[in-house]
Design a protein around this motif. Structure first.
Motif, mmCIF file in Angstrom:
data_model
loop_
_atom_site.group_PDB
_atom_site.id
_atom_site.type_symbol
_atom_site.label_atom_id
_atom_site.label_comp_id
_atom_site.label_asym_id
_atom_site.label_seq_id
_atom_site.Cartn_x
_atom_site.Cartn_y
_atom_site.Cartn_z
ATOM 1 N N THR A 160 1.056 -19.189 3.136
ATOM 2 C CA THR A 160 0.566 -18.054 2.606
ATOM 3 C C THR A 160 0.603 -16.936 3.668
ATOM 4 N N ARG A 179 -1.156 -10.260 -6.651
ATOM 5 C CA ARG A 179 -1.304 -11.578 -6.489
ATOM 6 C C ARG A 179 -1.582 -11.662 -4.813
ATOM 7 N N ARG A 180 -0.711 -10.847 -4.026
ATOM 8 C CA ARG A 180 -0.547 -10.971 -2.556
ATOM 9 C C ARG A 180 -1.824 -10.324 -2.252
ATOM 10 N N PHE A 181 -2.594 -9.332 -2.629
ATOM 11 C CA PHE A 181 -3.984 -8.676 -2.358
ATOM 12 C C PHE A 181 -5.121 -10.047 -2.681
ATOM 13 N N LEU A 205 -4.827 -13.293 -2.975
ATOM 14 C CA LEU A 205 -4.588 -14.314 -1.942
ATOM 15 C C LEU A 205 -4.925 -14.257 -0.818
ATOM 16 N N THR A 206 -4.801 -12.965 -0.372
ATOM 17 C CA THR A 206 -5.263 -12.688 0.943
ATOM 18 C C THR A 206 -6.704 -13.018 1.228
ATOM 19 N N LEU A 207 -7.383 -12.021 -0.118
ATOM 20 C CA LEU A 207 -8.777 -12.037 0.028
ATOM 21 C C LEU A 207 -9.492 -13.427 -0.179
ATOM 22 N N LEU A 230 -10.399 -4.451 7.162
ATOM 23 C CA LEU A 230 -11.498 -5.077 6.570
ATOM 24 C C LEU A 230 -12.273 -5.434 8.213
ATOM 25 N N LEU A 242 -4.619 -5.464 5.018
ATOM 26 C CA LEU A 242 -5.966 -5.763 4.843
ATOM 27 C C LEU A 242 -6.849 -6.338 5.566
ATOM 28 N N GLU A 298 2.698 -14.457 1.974
ATOM 29 C CA GLU A 298 2.169 -13.516 0.932
ATOM 30 C C GLU A 298 0.917 -12.539 1.772
ATOM 31 N N PHE A 299 0.456 -13.203 2.666
ATOM 32 C CA PHE A 299 -0.663 -12.666 3.498
ATOM 33 C C PHE A 299 -0.383 -11.211 3.844
ATOM 34 N N VAL A 300 -1.516 -10.353 3.295
ATOM 35 C CA VAL A 300 -1.467 -8.966 3.746
ATOM 36 C C VAL A 300 -2.324 -8.645 5.105
#
Lengths: 262, 262
Positions: free
Chosen positions: A7, B50-52, B54-56, A20, A16, A11-13
Protein backbone atom coordinates in the motif's frame (compact mmCIF):
# COMPACT_ATOMS: atom_id res chain seq x y z
CA UNK A 1 3.10 -6.81 6.82
CA UNK A 2 3.51 -7.23 3.06
CA UNK A 3 0.17 -5.60 2.40
CA UNK A 4 1.14 -2.44 4.20
CA UNK A 5 4.37 -2.14 2.27
CA UNK A 6 2.50 -2.71 -0.96
CA UNK A 7 0.00 0.00 0.00
CA UNK A 8 2.73 2.43 0.99
CA UNK A 9 4.58 1.99 -2.25
CA UNK A 10 1.52 2.07 -4.47
CA UNK A 11 -1.63 3.73 -3.27
CA UNK A 12 -0.51 5.65 -0.22
CA UNK A 13 -1.05 9.42 -0.47
CA UNK A 14 1.88 10.83 1.43
CA UNK A 15 0.69 14.42 1.01
CA UNK A 16 -2.40 13.63 3.04
CA UNK A 17 -0.36 12.05 5.83
CA UNK A 18 1.90 15.11 5.93
CA UNK A 19 -0.96 17.59 5.87
CA UNK A 20 -2.67 15.84 8.79
CA UNK A 21 0.66 15.86 10.67
CA UNK A 22 0.82 19.65 10.17
CA UNK A 23 -2.67 19.97 11.72
CA UNK A 24 -1.65 17.81 14.67
CA UNK A 25 1.45 19.94 15.28
CA UNK A 26 -0.89 22.48 16.95
CA UNK A 27 -1.99 21.70 20.50
CA UNK A 28 -2.59 23.27 23.90
CA UNK A 29 1.11 23.93 24.41
CA UNK A 30 1.58 25.11 20.82
CA UNK A 31 -1.54 27.01 19.69
CA UNK A 32 0.58 29.30 17.51
CA UNK A 33 3.54 28.10 15.51
CA UNK A 34 6.01 29.65 13.09
CA UNK A 35 6.85 27.95 9.82
CA UNK A 36 10.16 26.76 11.28
CA UNK A 37 8.42 25.27 14.31
CA UNK A 38 5.94 23.37 12.13
CA UNK A 39 8.81 22.08 10.00
CA UNK A 40 10.72 20.96 13.09
CA UNK A 41 7.81 19.23 14.81
CA UNK A 42 6.63 17.40 11.67
CA UNK A 43 10.05 16.57 10.25
CA UNK A 44 9.16 18.28 6.97
CA UNK A 45 11.43 20.63 5.07
CA UNK A 46 10.58 24.33 5.42
CA UNK A 47 9.47 24.39 1.79
CA UNK A 48 7.12 21.44 2.29
CA UNK A 49 5.76 22.76 5.59
CA UNK A 50 5.10 26.09 3.87
CA UNK A 51 3.11 24.43 1.07
CA UNK A 52 0.92 22.53 3.53
CA UNK A 53 0.37 25.56 5.75
CA UNK A 54 -0.57 27.79 2.81
CA UNK A 55 -2.93 25.11 1.52
CA UNK A 56 -4.61 24.91 4.94
CA UNK A 57 -4.81 28.72 5.05
CA UNK A 58 -6.48 28.74 1.65
CA UNK A 59 -8.93 26.02 2.71
CA UNK A 60 -9.88 28.05 5.81
CA UNK A 61 -8.43 25.64 8.37
CA UNK A 62 -5.45 27.76 9.40
CA UNK A 63 -5.04 31.46 10.16
CA UNK A 64 -1.80 33.36 9.72
CA UNK A 65 -0.66 36.91 10.39
CA UNK A 66 2.25 36.32 8.00
CA UNK A 67 4.55 34.93 10.68
CA UNK A 68 2.52 32.92 13.19
CA UNK A 69 0.09 30.18 12.20
CA UNK A 70 -2.87 28.90 14.24
CA UNK A 71 -5.83 26.59 13.62
CA UNK A 72 -9.22 28.06 12.80
CA UNK A 73 -12.56 26.74 14.08
CA UNK A 74 -13.33 25.16 10.71
CA UNK A 75 -10.99 22.38 11.79
CA UNK A 76 -13.80 21.19 14.10
CA UNK A 77 -15.65 20.04 10.97
CA UNK A 78 -13.24 17.14 10.72
CA UNK A 79 -13.60 15.74 14.23
CA UNK A 80 -17.26 16.68 14.24
CA UNK A 81 -17.79 14.52 11.17
CA UNK A 82 -16.93 11.57 13.41
CA UNK A 83 -18.87 12.63 16.50
CA UNK A 84 -22.02 13.45 14.56
CA UNK A 85 -21.80 10.06 12.86
CA UNK A 86 -22.10 8.33 16.23
CA UNK A 87 -25.58 8.12 17.64
CA UNK A 88 -24.05 6.94 20.92
CA UNK A 89 -23.10 10.33 22.48
CA UNK A 90 -26.48 11.82 21.61
CA UNK A 91 -28.40 8.83 22.96
CA UNK A 92 -26.23 8.53 26.07
CA UNK A 93 -26.16 12.19 27.11
CA UNK A 94 -29.57 12.55 28.83
CA UNK A 95 -28.95 9.36 30.82
CA UNK A 96 -25.46 10.56 31.75
CA UNK A 97 -26.91 13.89 32.90
CA UNK A 98 -29.50 12.12 35.04
CA UNK A 99 -26.74 10.04 36.64
CA UNK A 100 -24.58 13.11 37.36
CA UNK A 101 -27.58 14.87 38.93
CA UNK A 102 -28.14 11.80 41.11
CA UNK A 103 -24.61 10.97 42.29
CA UNK A 104 -22.84 14.34 41.82
CA UNK A 105 -19.82 12.81 40.10
CA UNK A 106 -18.67 13.23 36.50
CA UNK A 107 -19.78 10.66 33.92
CA UNK A 108 -18.08 9.77 30.65
CA UNK A 109 -18.54 7.40 27.72
CA UNK A 110 -15.57 6.14 25.75
CA UNK A 111 -14.65 3.68 23.04
CA UNK A 112 -11.50 1.67 22.44
CA UNK A 113 -9.15 2.87 19.69
CA UNK A 114 -6.12 0.62 19.47
CA UNK A 115 -4.69 0.40 22.99
CA UNK A 116 -6.28 3.64 24.18
CA UNK A 117 -9.70 4.74 25.33
CA UNK A 118 -11.08 7.86 23.64
CA UNK A 119 -13.77 9.94 25.33
CA UNK A 120 -16.78 10.46 23.04
CA UNK A 121 -19.14 12.03 25.59
CA UNK A 122 -18.63 13.65 28.97
CA UNK A 123 -20.89 15.29 31.54
CA UNK A 124 -18.78 16.90 34.24
CA UNK A 125 -20.16 17.51 37.70
CA UNK A 126 -20.20 21.04 39.06
CA UNK A 127 -17.00 21.49 40.99
CA UNK A 128 -14.54 24.24 41.60
CA UNK A 129 -11.72 21.90 40.70
CA UNK A 130 -12.36 20.25 37.36
CA UNK A 131 -10.36 17.61 35.56
CA UNK A 132 -8.89 18.42 32.15
CA UNK A 133 -10.83 15.70 30.35
CA UNK A 134 -13.06 16.36 27.36
CA UNK A 135 -14.32 14.69 24.23
CA UNK A 136 -11.26 13.47 22.33
CA UNK A 137 -9.13 12.88 25.45
CA UNK A 138 -7.20 9.60 25.29
CA UNK A 139 -5.78 7.42 28.07
CA UNK A 140 -3.98 4.08 27.99
CA UNK A 141 -6.70 1.43 28.28
CA UNK A 142 -4.95 -0.76 30.87
CA UNK A 143 -5.00 1.85 33.65
CA UNK A 144 -8.60 3.08 33.33
CA UNK A 145 -11.91 1.54 34.37
CA UNK A 146 -13.48 2.07 30.94
CA UNK A 147 -10.40 0.69 29.23
CA UNK A 148 -10.53 -2.47 31.33
CA UNK A 149 -14.21 -3.00 30.58
CA UNK A 150 -13.40 -2.69 26.87
CA UNK A 151 -10.27 -4.87 27.05
CA UNK A 152 -12.24 -7.50 29.00
CA UNK A 153 -14.63 -7.72 26.03
CA UNK A 154 -11.95 -7.80 23.33
CA UNK A 155 -11.51 -10.90 21.12
CA UNK A 156 -9.19 -13.44 22.77
CA UNK A 157 -6.56 -13.37 20.02
CA UNK A 158 -6.40 -9.58 20.03
CA UNK A 159 -6.12 -9.52 23.82
CA UNK A 160 -3.29 -12.08 23.76
CA UNK A 161 -1.36 -9.81 21.37
CA UNK A 162 -2.14 -6.79 23.51
CA UNK A 163 -0.96 -8.39 26.75
CA UNK A 164 2.20 -9.60 25.04
CA UNK A 165 3.14 -6.24 23.50
CA UNK A 166 1.57 -3.45 25.60
CA UNK A 167 3.85 -1.20 27.63
CA UNK A 168 2.20 -1.32 31.07
CA UNK A 169 3.82 1.68 32.73
CA UNK A 170 3.28 2.48 36.43
CA UNK A 171 1.28 5.72 36.23
CA UNK A 172 0.90 5.63 40.01
CA UNK A 173 2.38 3.24 42.55
CA UNK A 174 -0.85 1.21 42.33
CA UNK A 175 -1.00 0.67 38.54
CA UNK A 176 -1.09 -2.99 37.54
CA UNK A 177 1.97 -3.49 35.32
CA UNK A 178 2.16 -7.29 35.31
CA UNK A 179 0.43 -8.71 32.20
CA UNK A 180 -0.59 -11.91 34.02
CA UNK A 181 -2.18 -9.93 36.83
CA UNK A 182 -3.93 -7.67 34.32
CA UNK A 183 -5.32 -10.75 32.54
CA UNK A 184 -6.72 -12.14 35.81
CA UNK A 185 -8.29 -8.75 36.53
CA UNK A 186 -9.87 -8.61 33.06
CA UNK A 187 -11.31 -12.10 33.48
CA UNK A 188 -12.92 -11.04 36.76
CA UNK A 189 -14.27 -7.85 35.13
CA UNK A 190 -15.83 -9.85 32.29
CA UNK A 191 -17.52 -12.13 34.84
CA UNK A 192 -18.79 -9.43 37.21
CA UNK A 193 -19.84 -6.93 34.53
CA UNK A 194 -18.01 -3.84 35.80
CA UNK A 195 -14.53 -2.51 36.58
CA UNK A 196 -13.41 -0.52 39.59
CA UNK A 197 -10.01 1.14 39.29
CA UNK A 198 -8.50 2.52 42.47
CA UNK A 199 -5.96 5.29 41.88
CA UNK A 200 -4.10 3.47 39.10
CA UNK A 201 -4.36 6.31 36.55
CA UNK A 202 -3.92 9.15 39.03
CA UNK A 203 -3.48 9.34 42.80
CA UNK A 204 -6.74 10.25 44.50
CA UNK A 205 -8.95 9.20 41.58
CA UNK A 206 -11.24 6.18 41.70
CA UNK A 207 -13.37 5.20 38.75
CA UNK A 208 -16.13 2.69 38.15
CA UNK A 209 -17.11 1.57 34.64
CA UNK A 210 -19.71 -0.65 33.01
CA UNK A 211 -20.03 -1.96 29.46
CA UNK A 212 -22.57 -0.70 26.93
CA UNK A 213 -23.74 -3.52 24.68
CA UNK A 214 -24.90 -3.17 21.09
CA UNK A 215 -27.82 -4.99 19.54
CA UNK A 216 -25.83 -8.13 18.87
CA UNK A 217 -24.63 -8.36 22.47
CA UNK A 218 -21.09 -7.18 21.78
CA UNK A 219 -19.59 -4.40 23.93
CA UNK A 220 -19.47 -1.21 21.87
CA UNK A 221 -18.50 1.35 24.53
CA UNK A 222 -18.06 1.86 28.25
CA UNK A 223 -19.64 4.35 30.65
CA UNK A 224 -18.06 5.42 33.92
CA UNK A 225 -18.32 7.62 36.96
CA UNK A 226 -15.16 8.87 38.61
CA UNK A 227 -14.84 10.02 42.19
CA UNK A 228 -12.17 11.59 44.32
CA UNK A 229 -10.84 9.24 46.95
CA UNK A 230 -12.26 11.60 49.56
CA UNK A 231 -15.75 10.39 48.64
CA UNK A 232 -15.15 7.26 50.64
CA UNK A 233 -13.64 3.82 50.56
CA UNK A 234 -13.44 1.49 47.61
CA UNK A 235 -16.40 -0.41 49.11
CA UNK A 236 -18.48 2.73 49.73
CA UNK A 237 -17.99 3.79 46.13
CA UNK A 238 -19.08 0.40 44.81
CA UNK A 239 -22.12 0.35 47.06
CA UNK A 240 -23.24 3.90 46.26
CA UNK A 241 -22.29 4.25 42.62
CA UNK A 242 -22.50 0.79 41.04
CA UNK A 243 -26.31 0.33 41.05
CA UNK A 244 -27.03 3.74 39.43
CA UNK A 245 -24.17 3.24 36.94
CA UNK A 246 -25.48 -0.18 35.86
CA UNK A 247 -28.99 1.27 35.56
CA UNK A 248 -27.61 4.07 33.37
CA UNK A 249 -25.79 1.61 31.10
CA UNK A 250 -29.02 -0.37 30.74
CA UNK A 251 -31.05 2.73 29.81
CA UNK A 252 -28.49 3.72 27.19
CA UNK A 253 -28.60 0.20 25.73
CA UNK A 254 -32.39 0.27 25.59
CA UNK A 255 -32.40 3.62 23.79
CA UNK A 256 -29.71 2.47 21.37
CA UNK A 257 -31.75 -0.64 20.61
CA UNK A 258 -34.91 1.39 20.16
CA UNK A 259 -33.14 3.60 17.65
CA UNK A 260 -31.57 0.79 15.65
CA UNK A 261 -34.49 0.55 13.27
CA UNK A 262 -33.90 3.97 11.82
CA UNK B 1 -8.16 36.99 -6.75
CA UNK B 2 -4.84 36.77 -8.54
CA UNK B 3 -3.07 35.61 -5.41
CA UNK B 4 -5.37 32.67 -4.98
CA UNK B 5 -4.88 31.54 -8.54
CA UNK B 6 -1.14 31.89 -8.15
CA UNK B 7 -1.25 29.82 -4.98
CA UNK B 8 -3.47 27.21 -6.57
CA UNK B 9 -1.18 26.80 -9.52
CA UNK B 10 2.03 26.81 -7.52
CA UNK B 11 2.02 25.80 -3.91
CA UNK B 12 -1.45 24.37 -3.40
CA UNK B 13 -1.46 20.72 -2.28
CA UNK B 14 -4.54 19.33 -3.94
CA UNK B 15 -4.11 15.90 -2.34
CA UNK B 16 -4.62 17.45 1.07
CA UNK B 17 -7.77 19.26 -0.03
CA UNK B 18 -9.14 16.02 -1.46
CA UNK B 19 -8.23 13.96 1.59
CA UNK B 20 -9.99 16.42 3.90
CA UNK B 21 -13.04 16.34 1.60
CA UNK B 22 -13.12 12.54 1.98
CA UNK B 23 -13.15 12.96 5.79
CA UNK B 24 -15.97 15.49 5.58
CA UNK B 25 -18.04 13.14 3.41
CA UNK B 26 -18.94 11.28 6.62
CA UNK B 27 -21.62 12.85 8.81
CA UNK B 28 -24.65 12.04 10.94
CA UNK B 29 -26.70 11.01 7.90
CA UNK B 30 -23.78 9.10 6.35
CA UNK B 31 -21.73 7.45 9.11
CA UNK B 32 -20.89 4.54 6.80
CA UNK B 33 -20.12 4.96 3.12
CA UNK B 34 -19.11 2.70 0.28
CA UNK B 35 -16.28 3.63 -2.05
CA UNK B 36 -18.79 4.66 -4.72
CA UNK B 37 -20.65 6.91 -2.27
CA UNK B 38 -17.44 8.65 -1.22
CA UNK B 39 -16.50 9.16 -4.87
CA UNK B 40 -19.93 10.59 -5.63
CA UNK B 41 -20.11 12.96 -2.67
CA UNK B 42 -16.56 14.30 -3.14
CA UNK B 43 -16.56 14.40 -6.94
CA UNK B 44 -13.44 12.23 -7.03
CA UNK B 45 -12.93 9.30 -9.38
CA UNK B 46 -13.35 5.88 -7.78
CA UNK B 47 -9.62 5.26 -8.14
CA UNK B 48 -8.75 8.52 -6.37
CA UNK B 49 -11.35 8.03 -3.63
CA UNK B 50 -9.92 4.54 -3.06
CA UNK B 51 -6.39 5.88 -2.63
CA UNK B 52 -7.50 8.48 -0.08
CA UNK B 53 -9.67 6.01 1.84
CA UNK B 54 -6.90 3.40 2.00
CA UNK B 55 -4.44 6.05 3.14
CA UNK B 56 -6.84 7.10 5.91
CA UNK B 57 -7.33 3.44 6.85
CA UNK B 58 -3.58 2.96 7.10
CA UNK B 59 -3.22 6.13 9.21
CA UNK B 60 -5.89 4.86 11.63
CA UNK B 61 -8.49 7.52 10.82
CA UNK B 62 -10.89 5.28 8.92
CA UNK B 63 -12.21 1.77 9.52
CA UNK B 64 -13.36 -0.57 6.77
CA UNK B 65 -14.87 -4.05 6.67
CA UNK B 66 -13.79 -4.30 3.03
CA UNK B 67 -16.96 -2.72 1.67
CA UNK B 68 -18.19 -0.03 4.08
CA UNK B 69 -15.96 2.75 5.40
CA UNK B 70 -16.47 4.76 8.62
CA UNK B 71 -14.43 7.25 10.63
CA UNK B 72 -12.48 6.08 13.67
CA UNK B 73 -12.13 8.02 16.94
CA UNK B 74 -8.57 9.03 16.05
CA UNK B 75 -10.16 11.65 13.82
CA UNK B 76 -10.99 13.60 17.00
CA UNK B 77 -7.25 14.34 17.28
CA UNK B 78 -7.63 16.82 14.45
CA UNK B 79 -10.50 18.88 15.85
CA UNK B 80 -9.15 18.42 19.34
CA UNK B 81 -5.88 20.00 18.27
CA UNK B 82 -7.88 23.17 17.77
CA UNK B 83 -10.04 22.99 20.87
CA UNK B 84 -7.14 22.20 23.17
CA UNK B 85 -5.24 25.14 21.69
CA UNK B 86 -7.96 27.51 22.92
CA UNK B 87 -7.82 28.40 26.58
CA UNK B 88 -11.26 29.98 26.19
CA UNK B 89 -13.49 26.86 26.52
CA UNK B 90 -11.56 25.64 29.56
CA UNK B 91 -11.63 29.04 31.25
CA UNK B 92 -15.30 29.65 30.38
CA UNK B 93 -16.72 26.29 31.39
CA UNK B 94 -16.97 26.68 35.20
CA UNK B 95 -18.64 30.08 34.78
CA UNK B 96 -21.03 28.66 32.16
CA UNK B 97 -21.92 25.81 34.52
CA UNK B 98 -22.61 28.26 37.34
CA UNK B 99 -24.90 30.26 35.05
CA UNK B 100 -26.80 27.15 33.92
CA UNK B 101 -27.25 26.08 37.56
CA UNK B 102 -28.63 29.55 38.32
CA UNK B 103 -30.98 30.17 35.39
CA UNK B 104 -31.70 26.59 34.22
CA UNK B 105 -31.14 27.41 30.55
CA UNK B 106 -28.37 26.17 28.23
CA UNK B 107 -25.26 28.31 27.83
CA UNK B 108 -22.85 28.37 24.88
CA UNK B 109 -19.70 30.16 23.79
CA UNK B 110 -18.92 30.66 20.13
CA UNK B 111 -16.50 32.44 17.83
CA UNK B 112 -16.96 33.90 14.37
CA UNK B 113 -15.55 31.92 11.42
CA UNK B 114 -16.26 33.72 8.16
CA UNK B 115 -19.98 34.42 8.15
CA UNK B 116 -20.88 31.68 10.62
CA UNK B 117 -20.69 31.24 14.38
CA UNK B 118 -19.02 28.06 15.57
CA UNK B 119 -19.75 26.67 19.04
CA UNK B 120 -16.54 26.08 21.01
CA UNK B 121 -18.12 25.32 24.39
CA UNK B 122 -21.59 24.33 25.49
CA UNK B 123 -23.26 23.48 28.80
CA UNK B 124 -26.77 22.17 28.18
CA UNK B 125 -29.42 22.39 30.83
CA UNK B 126 -31.10 19.23 32.03
CA UNK B 127 -34.21 18.76 29.94
CA UNK B 128 -36.09 15.92 28.43
CA UNK B 129 -36.10 17.72 25.10
CA UNK B 130 -32.60 18.75 24.13
CA UNK B 131 -31.40 20.73 21.15
CA UNK B 132 -28.98 19.09 18.71
CA UNK B 133 -26.23 21.64 19.28
CA UNK B 134 -22.72 20.72 20.33
CA UNK B 135 -19.14 21.90 20.01
CA UNK B 136 -18.49 22.35 16.29
CA UNK B 137 -22.08 23.26 15.41
CA UNK B 138 -22.28 26.20 12.98
CA UNK B 139 -25.08 28.68 12.33
CA UNK B 140 -25.30 31.71 10.04
CA UNK B 141 -24.13 34.68 12.13
CA UNK B 142 -26.89 37.09 11.09
CA UNK B 143 -29.75 35.09 12.65
CA UNK B 144 -28.19 34.27 16.03
CA UNK B 145 -27.62 36.35 19.14
CA UNK B 146 -23.94 35.37 19.41
CA UNK B 147 -23.43 36.02 15.71
CA UNK B 148 -24.88 39.51 16.02
CA UNK B 149 -22.66 40.33 18.99
CA UNK B 150 -19.66 39.22 16.94
CA UNK B 151 -20.79 41.00 13.76
CA UNK B 152 -21.42 44.18 15.79
CA UNK B 153 -17.75 44.11 16.82
CA UNK B 154 -16.34 43.34 13.37
CA UNK B 155 -14.12 45.89 11.58
CA UNK B 156 -16.21 48.41 9.60
CA UNK B 157 -14.77 47.48 6.20
CA UNK B 158 -15.33 43.79 6.76
CA UNK B 159 -18.90 44.43 7.93
CA UNK B 160 -19.63 46.55 4.85
CA UNK B 161 -18.51 43.67 2.63
CA UNK B 162 -20.55 41.22 4.69
CA UNK B 163 -23.74 43.28 4.52
CA UNK B 164 -23.29 43.74 0.78
CA UNK B 165 -22.70 40.07 -0.02
CA UNK B 166 -24.33 37.92 2.69
CA UNK B 167 -27.38 35.85 1.81
CA UNK B 168 -29.84 36.82 4.54
CA UNK B 169 -32.37 34.04 4.23
CA UNK B 170 -35.63 34.01 6.26
CA UNK B 171 -35.07 31.06 8.61
CA UNK B 172 -38.34 31.92 10.32
CA UNK B 173 -40.92 34.56 9.48
CA UNK B 174 -39.19 36.88 11.98
CA UNK B 175 -35.63 36.70 10.60
CA UNK B 176 -34.19 40.09 9.63
CA UNK B 177 -33.34 39.79 5.94
CA UNK B 178 -32.90 43.47 5.06
CA UNK B 179 -29.20 44.46 5.21
CA UNK B 180 -30.05 48.04 6.23
CA UNK B 181 -32.22 46.85 9.10
CA UNK B 182 -29.53 44.37 10.17
CA UNK B 183 -26.96 47.19 10.20
CA UNK B 184 -29.21 49.33 12.43
CA UNK B 185 -29.67 46.36 14.76
CA UNK B 186 -25.91 45.74 14.92
CA UNK B 187 -25.28 49.41 15.74
CA UNK B 188 -27.74 49.18 18.62
CA UNK B 189 -26.14 45.93 19.84
CA UNK B 190 -22.69 47.52 19.84
CA UNK B 191 -24.04 50.42 21.90
CA UNK B 192 -26.03 48.41 24.43
CA UNK B 193 -23.51 45.58 24.86
CA UNK B 194 -25.79 42.60 24.24
CA UNK B 195 -28.05 41.03 21.61
CA UNK B 196 -31.49 39.53 22.08
CA UNK B 197 -32.79 37.44 19.18
CA UNK B 198 -36.45 36.54 19.23
CA UNK B 199 -37.27 33.42 17.21
CA UNK B 200 -35.27 34.44 14.15
CA UNK B 201 -33.21 31.22 13.98
CA UNK B 202 -36.00 28.87 15.01
CA UNK B 203 -39.63 29.35 16.04
CA UNK B 204 -39.99 29.20 19.82
CA UNK B 205 -36.32 29.91 20.54
CA UNK B 206 -35.13 33.15 22.13
CA UNK B 207 -31.49 33.80 22.78
CA UNK B 208 -29.53 36.46 24.60
CA UNK B 209 -25.79 36.99 23.98
CA UNK B 210 -23.00 39.16 25.34
CA UNK B 211 -19.48 39.79 24.07
CA UNK B 212 -16.33 38.39 25.67
CA UNK B 213 -13.44 40.86 25.38
CA UNK B 214 -9.76 39.95 25.18
CA UNK B 215 -6.96 41.78 26.93
CA UNK B 216 -6.75 44.48 24.28
CA UNK B 217 -10.47 45.23 24.49
CA UNK B 218 -11.40 43.53 21.22
CA UNK B 219 -14.31 41.06 21.17
CA UNK B 220 -12.89 37.54 20.90
CA UNK B 221 -16.04 35.45 21.46
CA UNK B 222 -19.67 35.60 22.53
CA UNK B 223 -21.53 33.82 25.32
CA UNK B 224 -25.27 33.22 25.30
CA UNK B 225 -28.21 31.68 27.06
CA UNK B 226 -31.12 30.41 25.05
CA UNK B 227 -34.65 29.92 26.30
CA UNK B 228 -37.85 28.48 24.94
CA UNK B 229 -40.47 31.13 24.26
CA UNK B 230 -42.59 29.50 26.97
CA UNK B 231 -40.20 30.91 29.58
CA UNK B 232 -41.84 34.27 29.17
CA UNK B 233 -41.92 37.42 27.13
CA UNK B 234 -39.02 39.10 25.44
CA UNK B 235 -38.96 41.60 28.33
CA UNK B 236 -39.11 38.91 31.04
CA UNK B 237 -36.17 37.14 29.45
CA UNK B 238 -34.11 40.30 29.32
CA UNK B 239 -34.92 41.14 32.93
CA UNK B 240 -34.22 37.65 34.29
CA UNK B 241 -31.34 36.52 32.14
CA UNK B 242 -29.37 39.60 31.11
CA UNK B 243 -27.82 40.51 34.50
CA UNK B 244 -26.51 36.98 35.19
CA UNK B 245 -25.30 36.65 31.58
CA UNK B 246 -23.35 39.92 31.72
CA UNK B 247 -21.88 38.86 35.08
CA UNK B 248 -20.80 35.56 33.52
CA UNK B 249 -19.14 37.31 30.57
CA UNK B 250 -17.27 39.55 33.02
CA UNK B 251 -16.03 36.60 35.09
CA UNK B 252 -14.79 34.82 31.96
CA UNK B 253 -12.96 37.99 30.87
CA UNK B 254 -11.34 38.34 34.29
CA UNK B 255 -10.12 34.75 34.25
CA UNK B 256 -8.85 35.08 30.68
CA UNK B 257 -6.94 38.20 31.68
CA UNK B 258 -5.55 36.51 34.78
CA UNK B 259 -4.23 33.67 32.64
CA UNK B 260 -2.74 35.85 29.93
CA UNK B 261 0.63 36.00 31.64
CA UNK B 262 1.32 32.33 31.12
Amino acid sequence: MTDEVATRSGEFVQSLERGLAVIRAFDAEHPQLTLSEVARSTGLTRAAARRFLLTLVELGYVHTDGRLFSLRPRILDLGYAYLSSLSLPEVARPHMEALVAQVHESCSVSVLDGDEVVYVARVPTKRIMTVGISVGTRFPAYATSMGRVLLAAAPAGWLDDYLRTAQLRPLTRRTITDPAKLRTTLTRIAAQGYALVDQELEEGLRSLAAPIHGDNGSVIAAVNVSAHASRGSFETIRKELLPPLLATAKRIEEDLGAGSGR
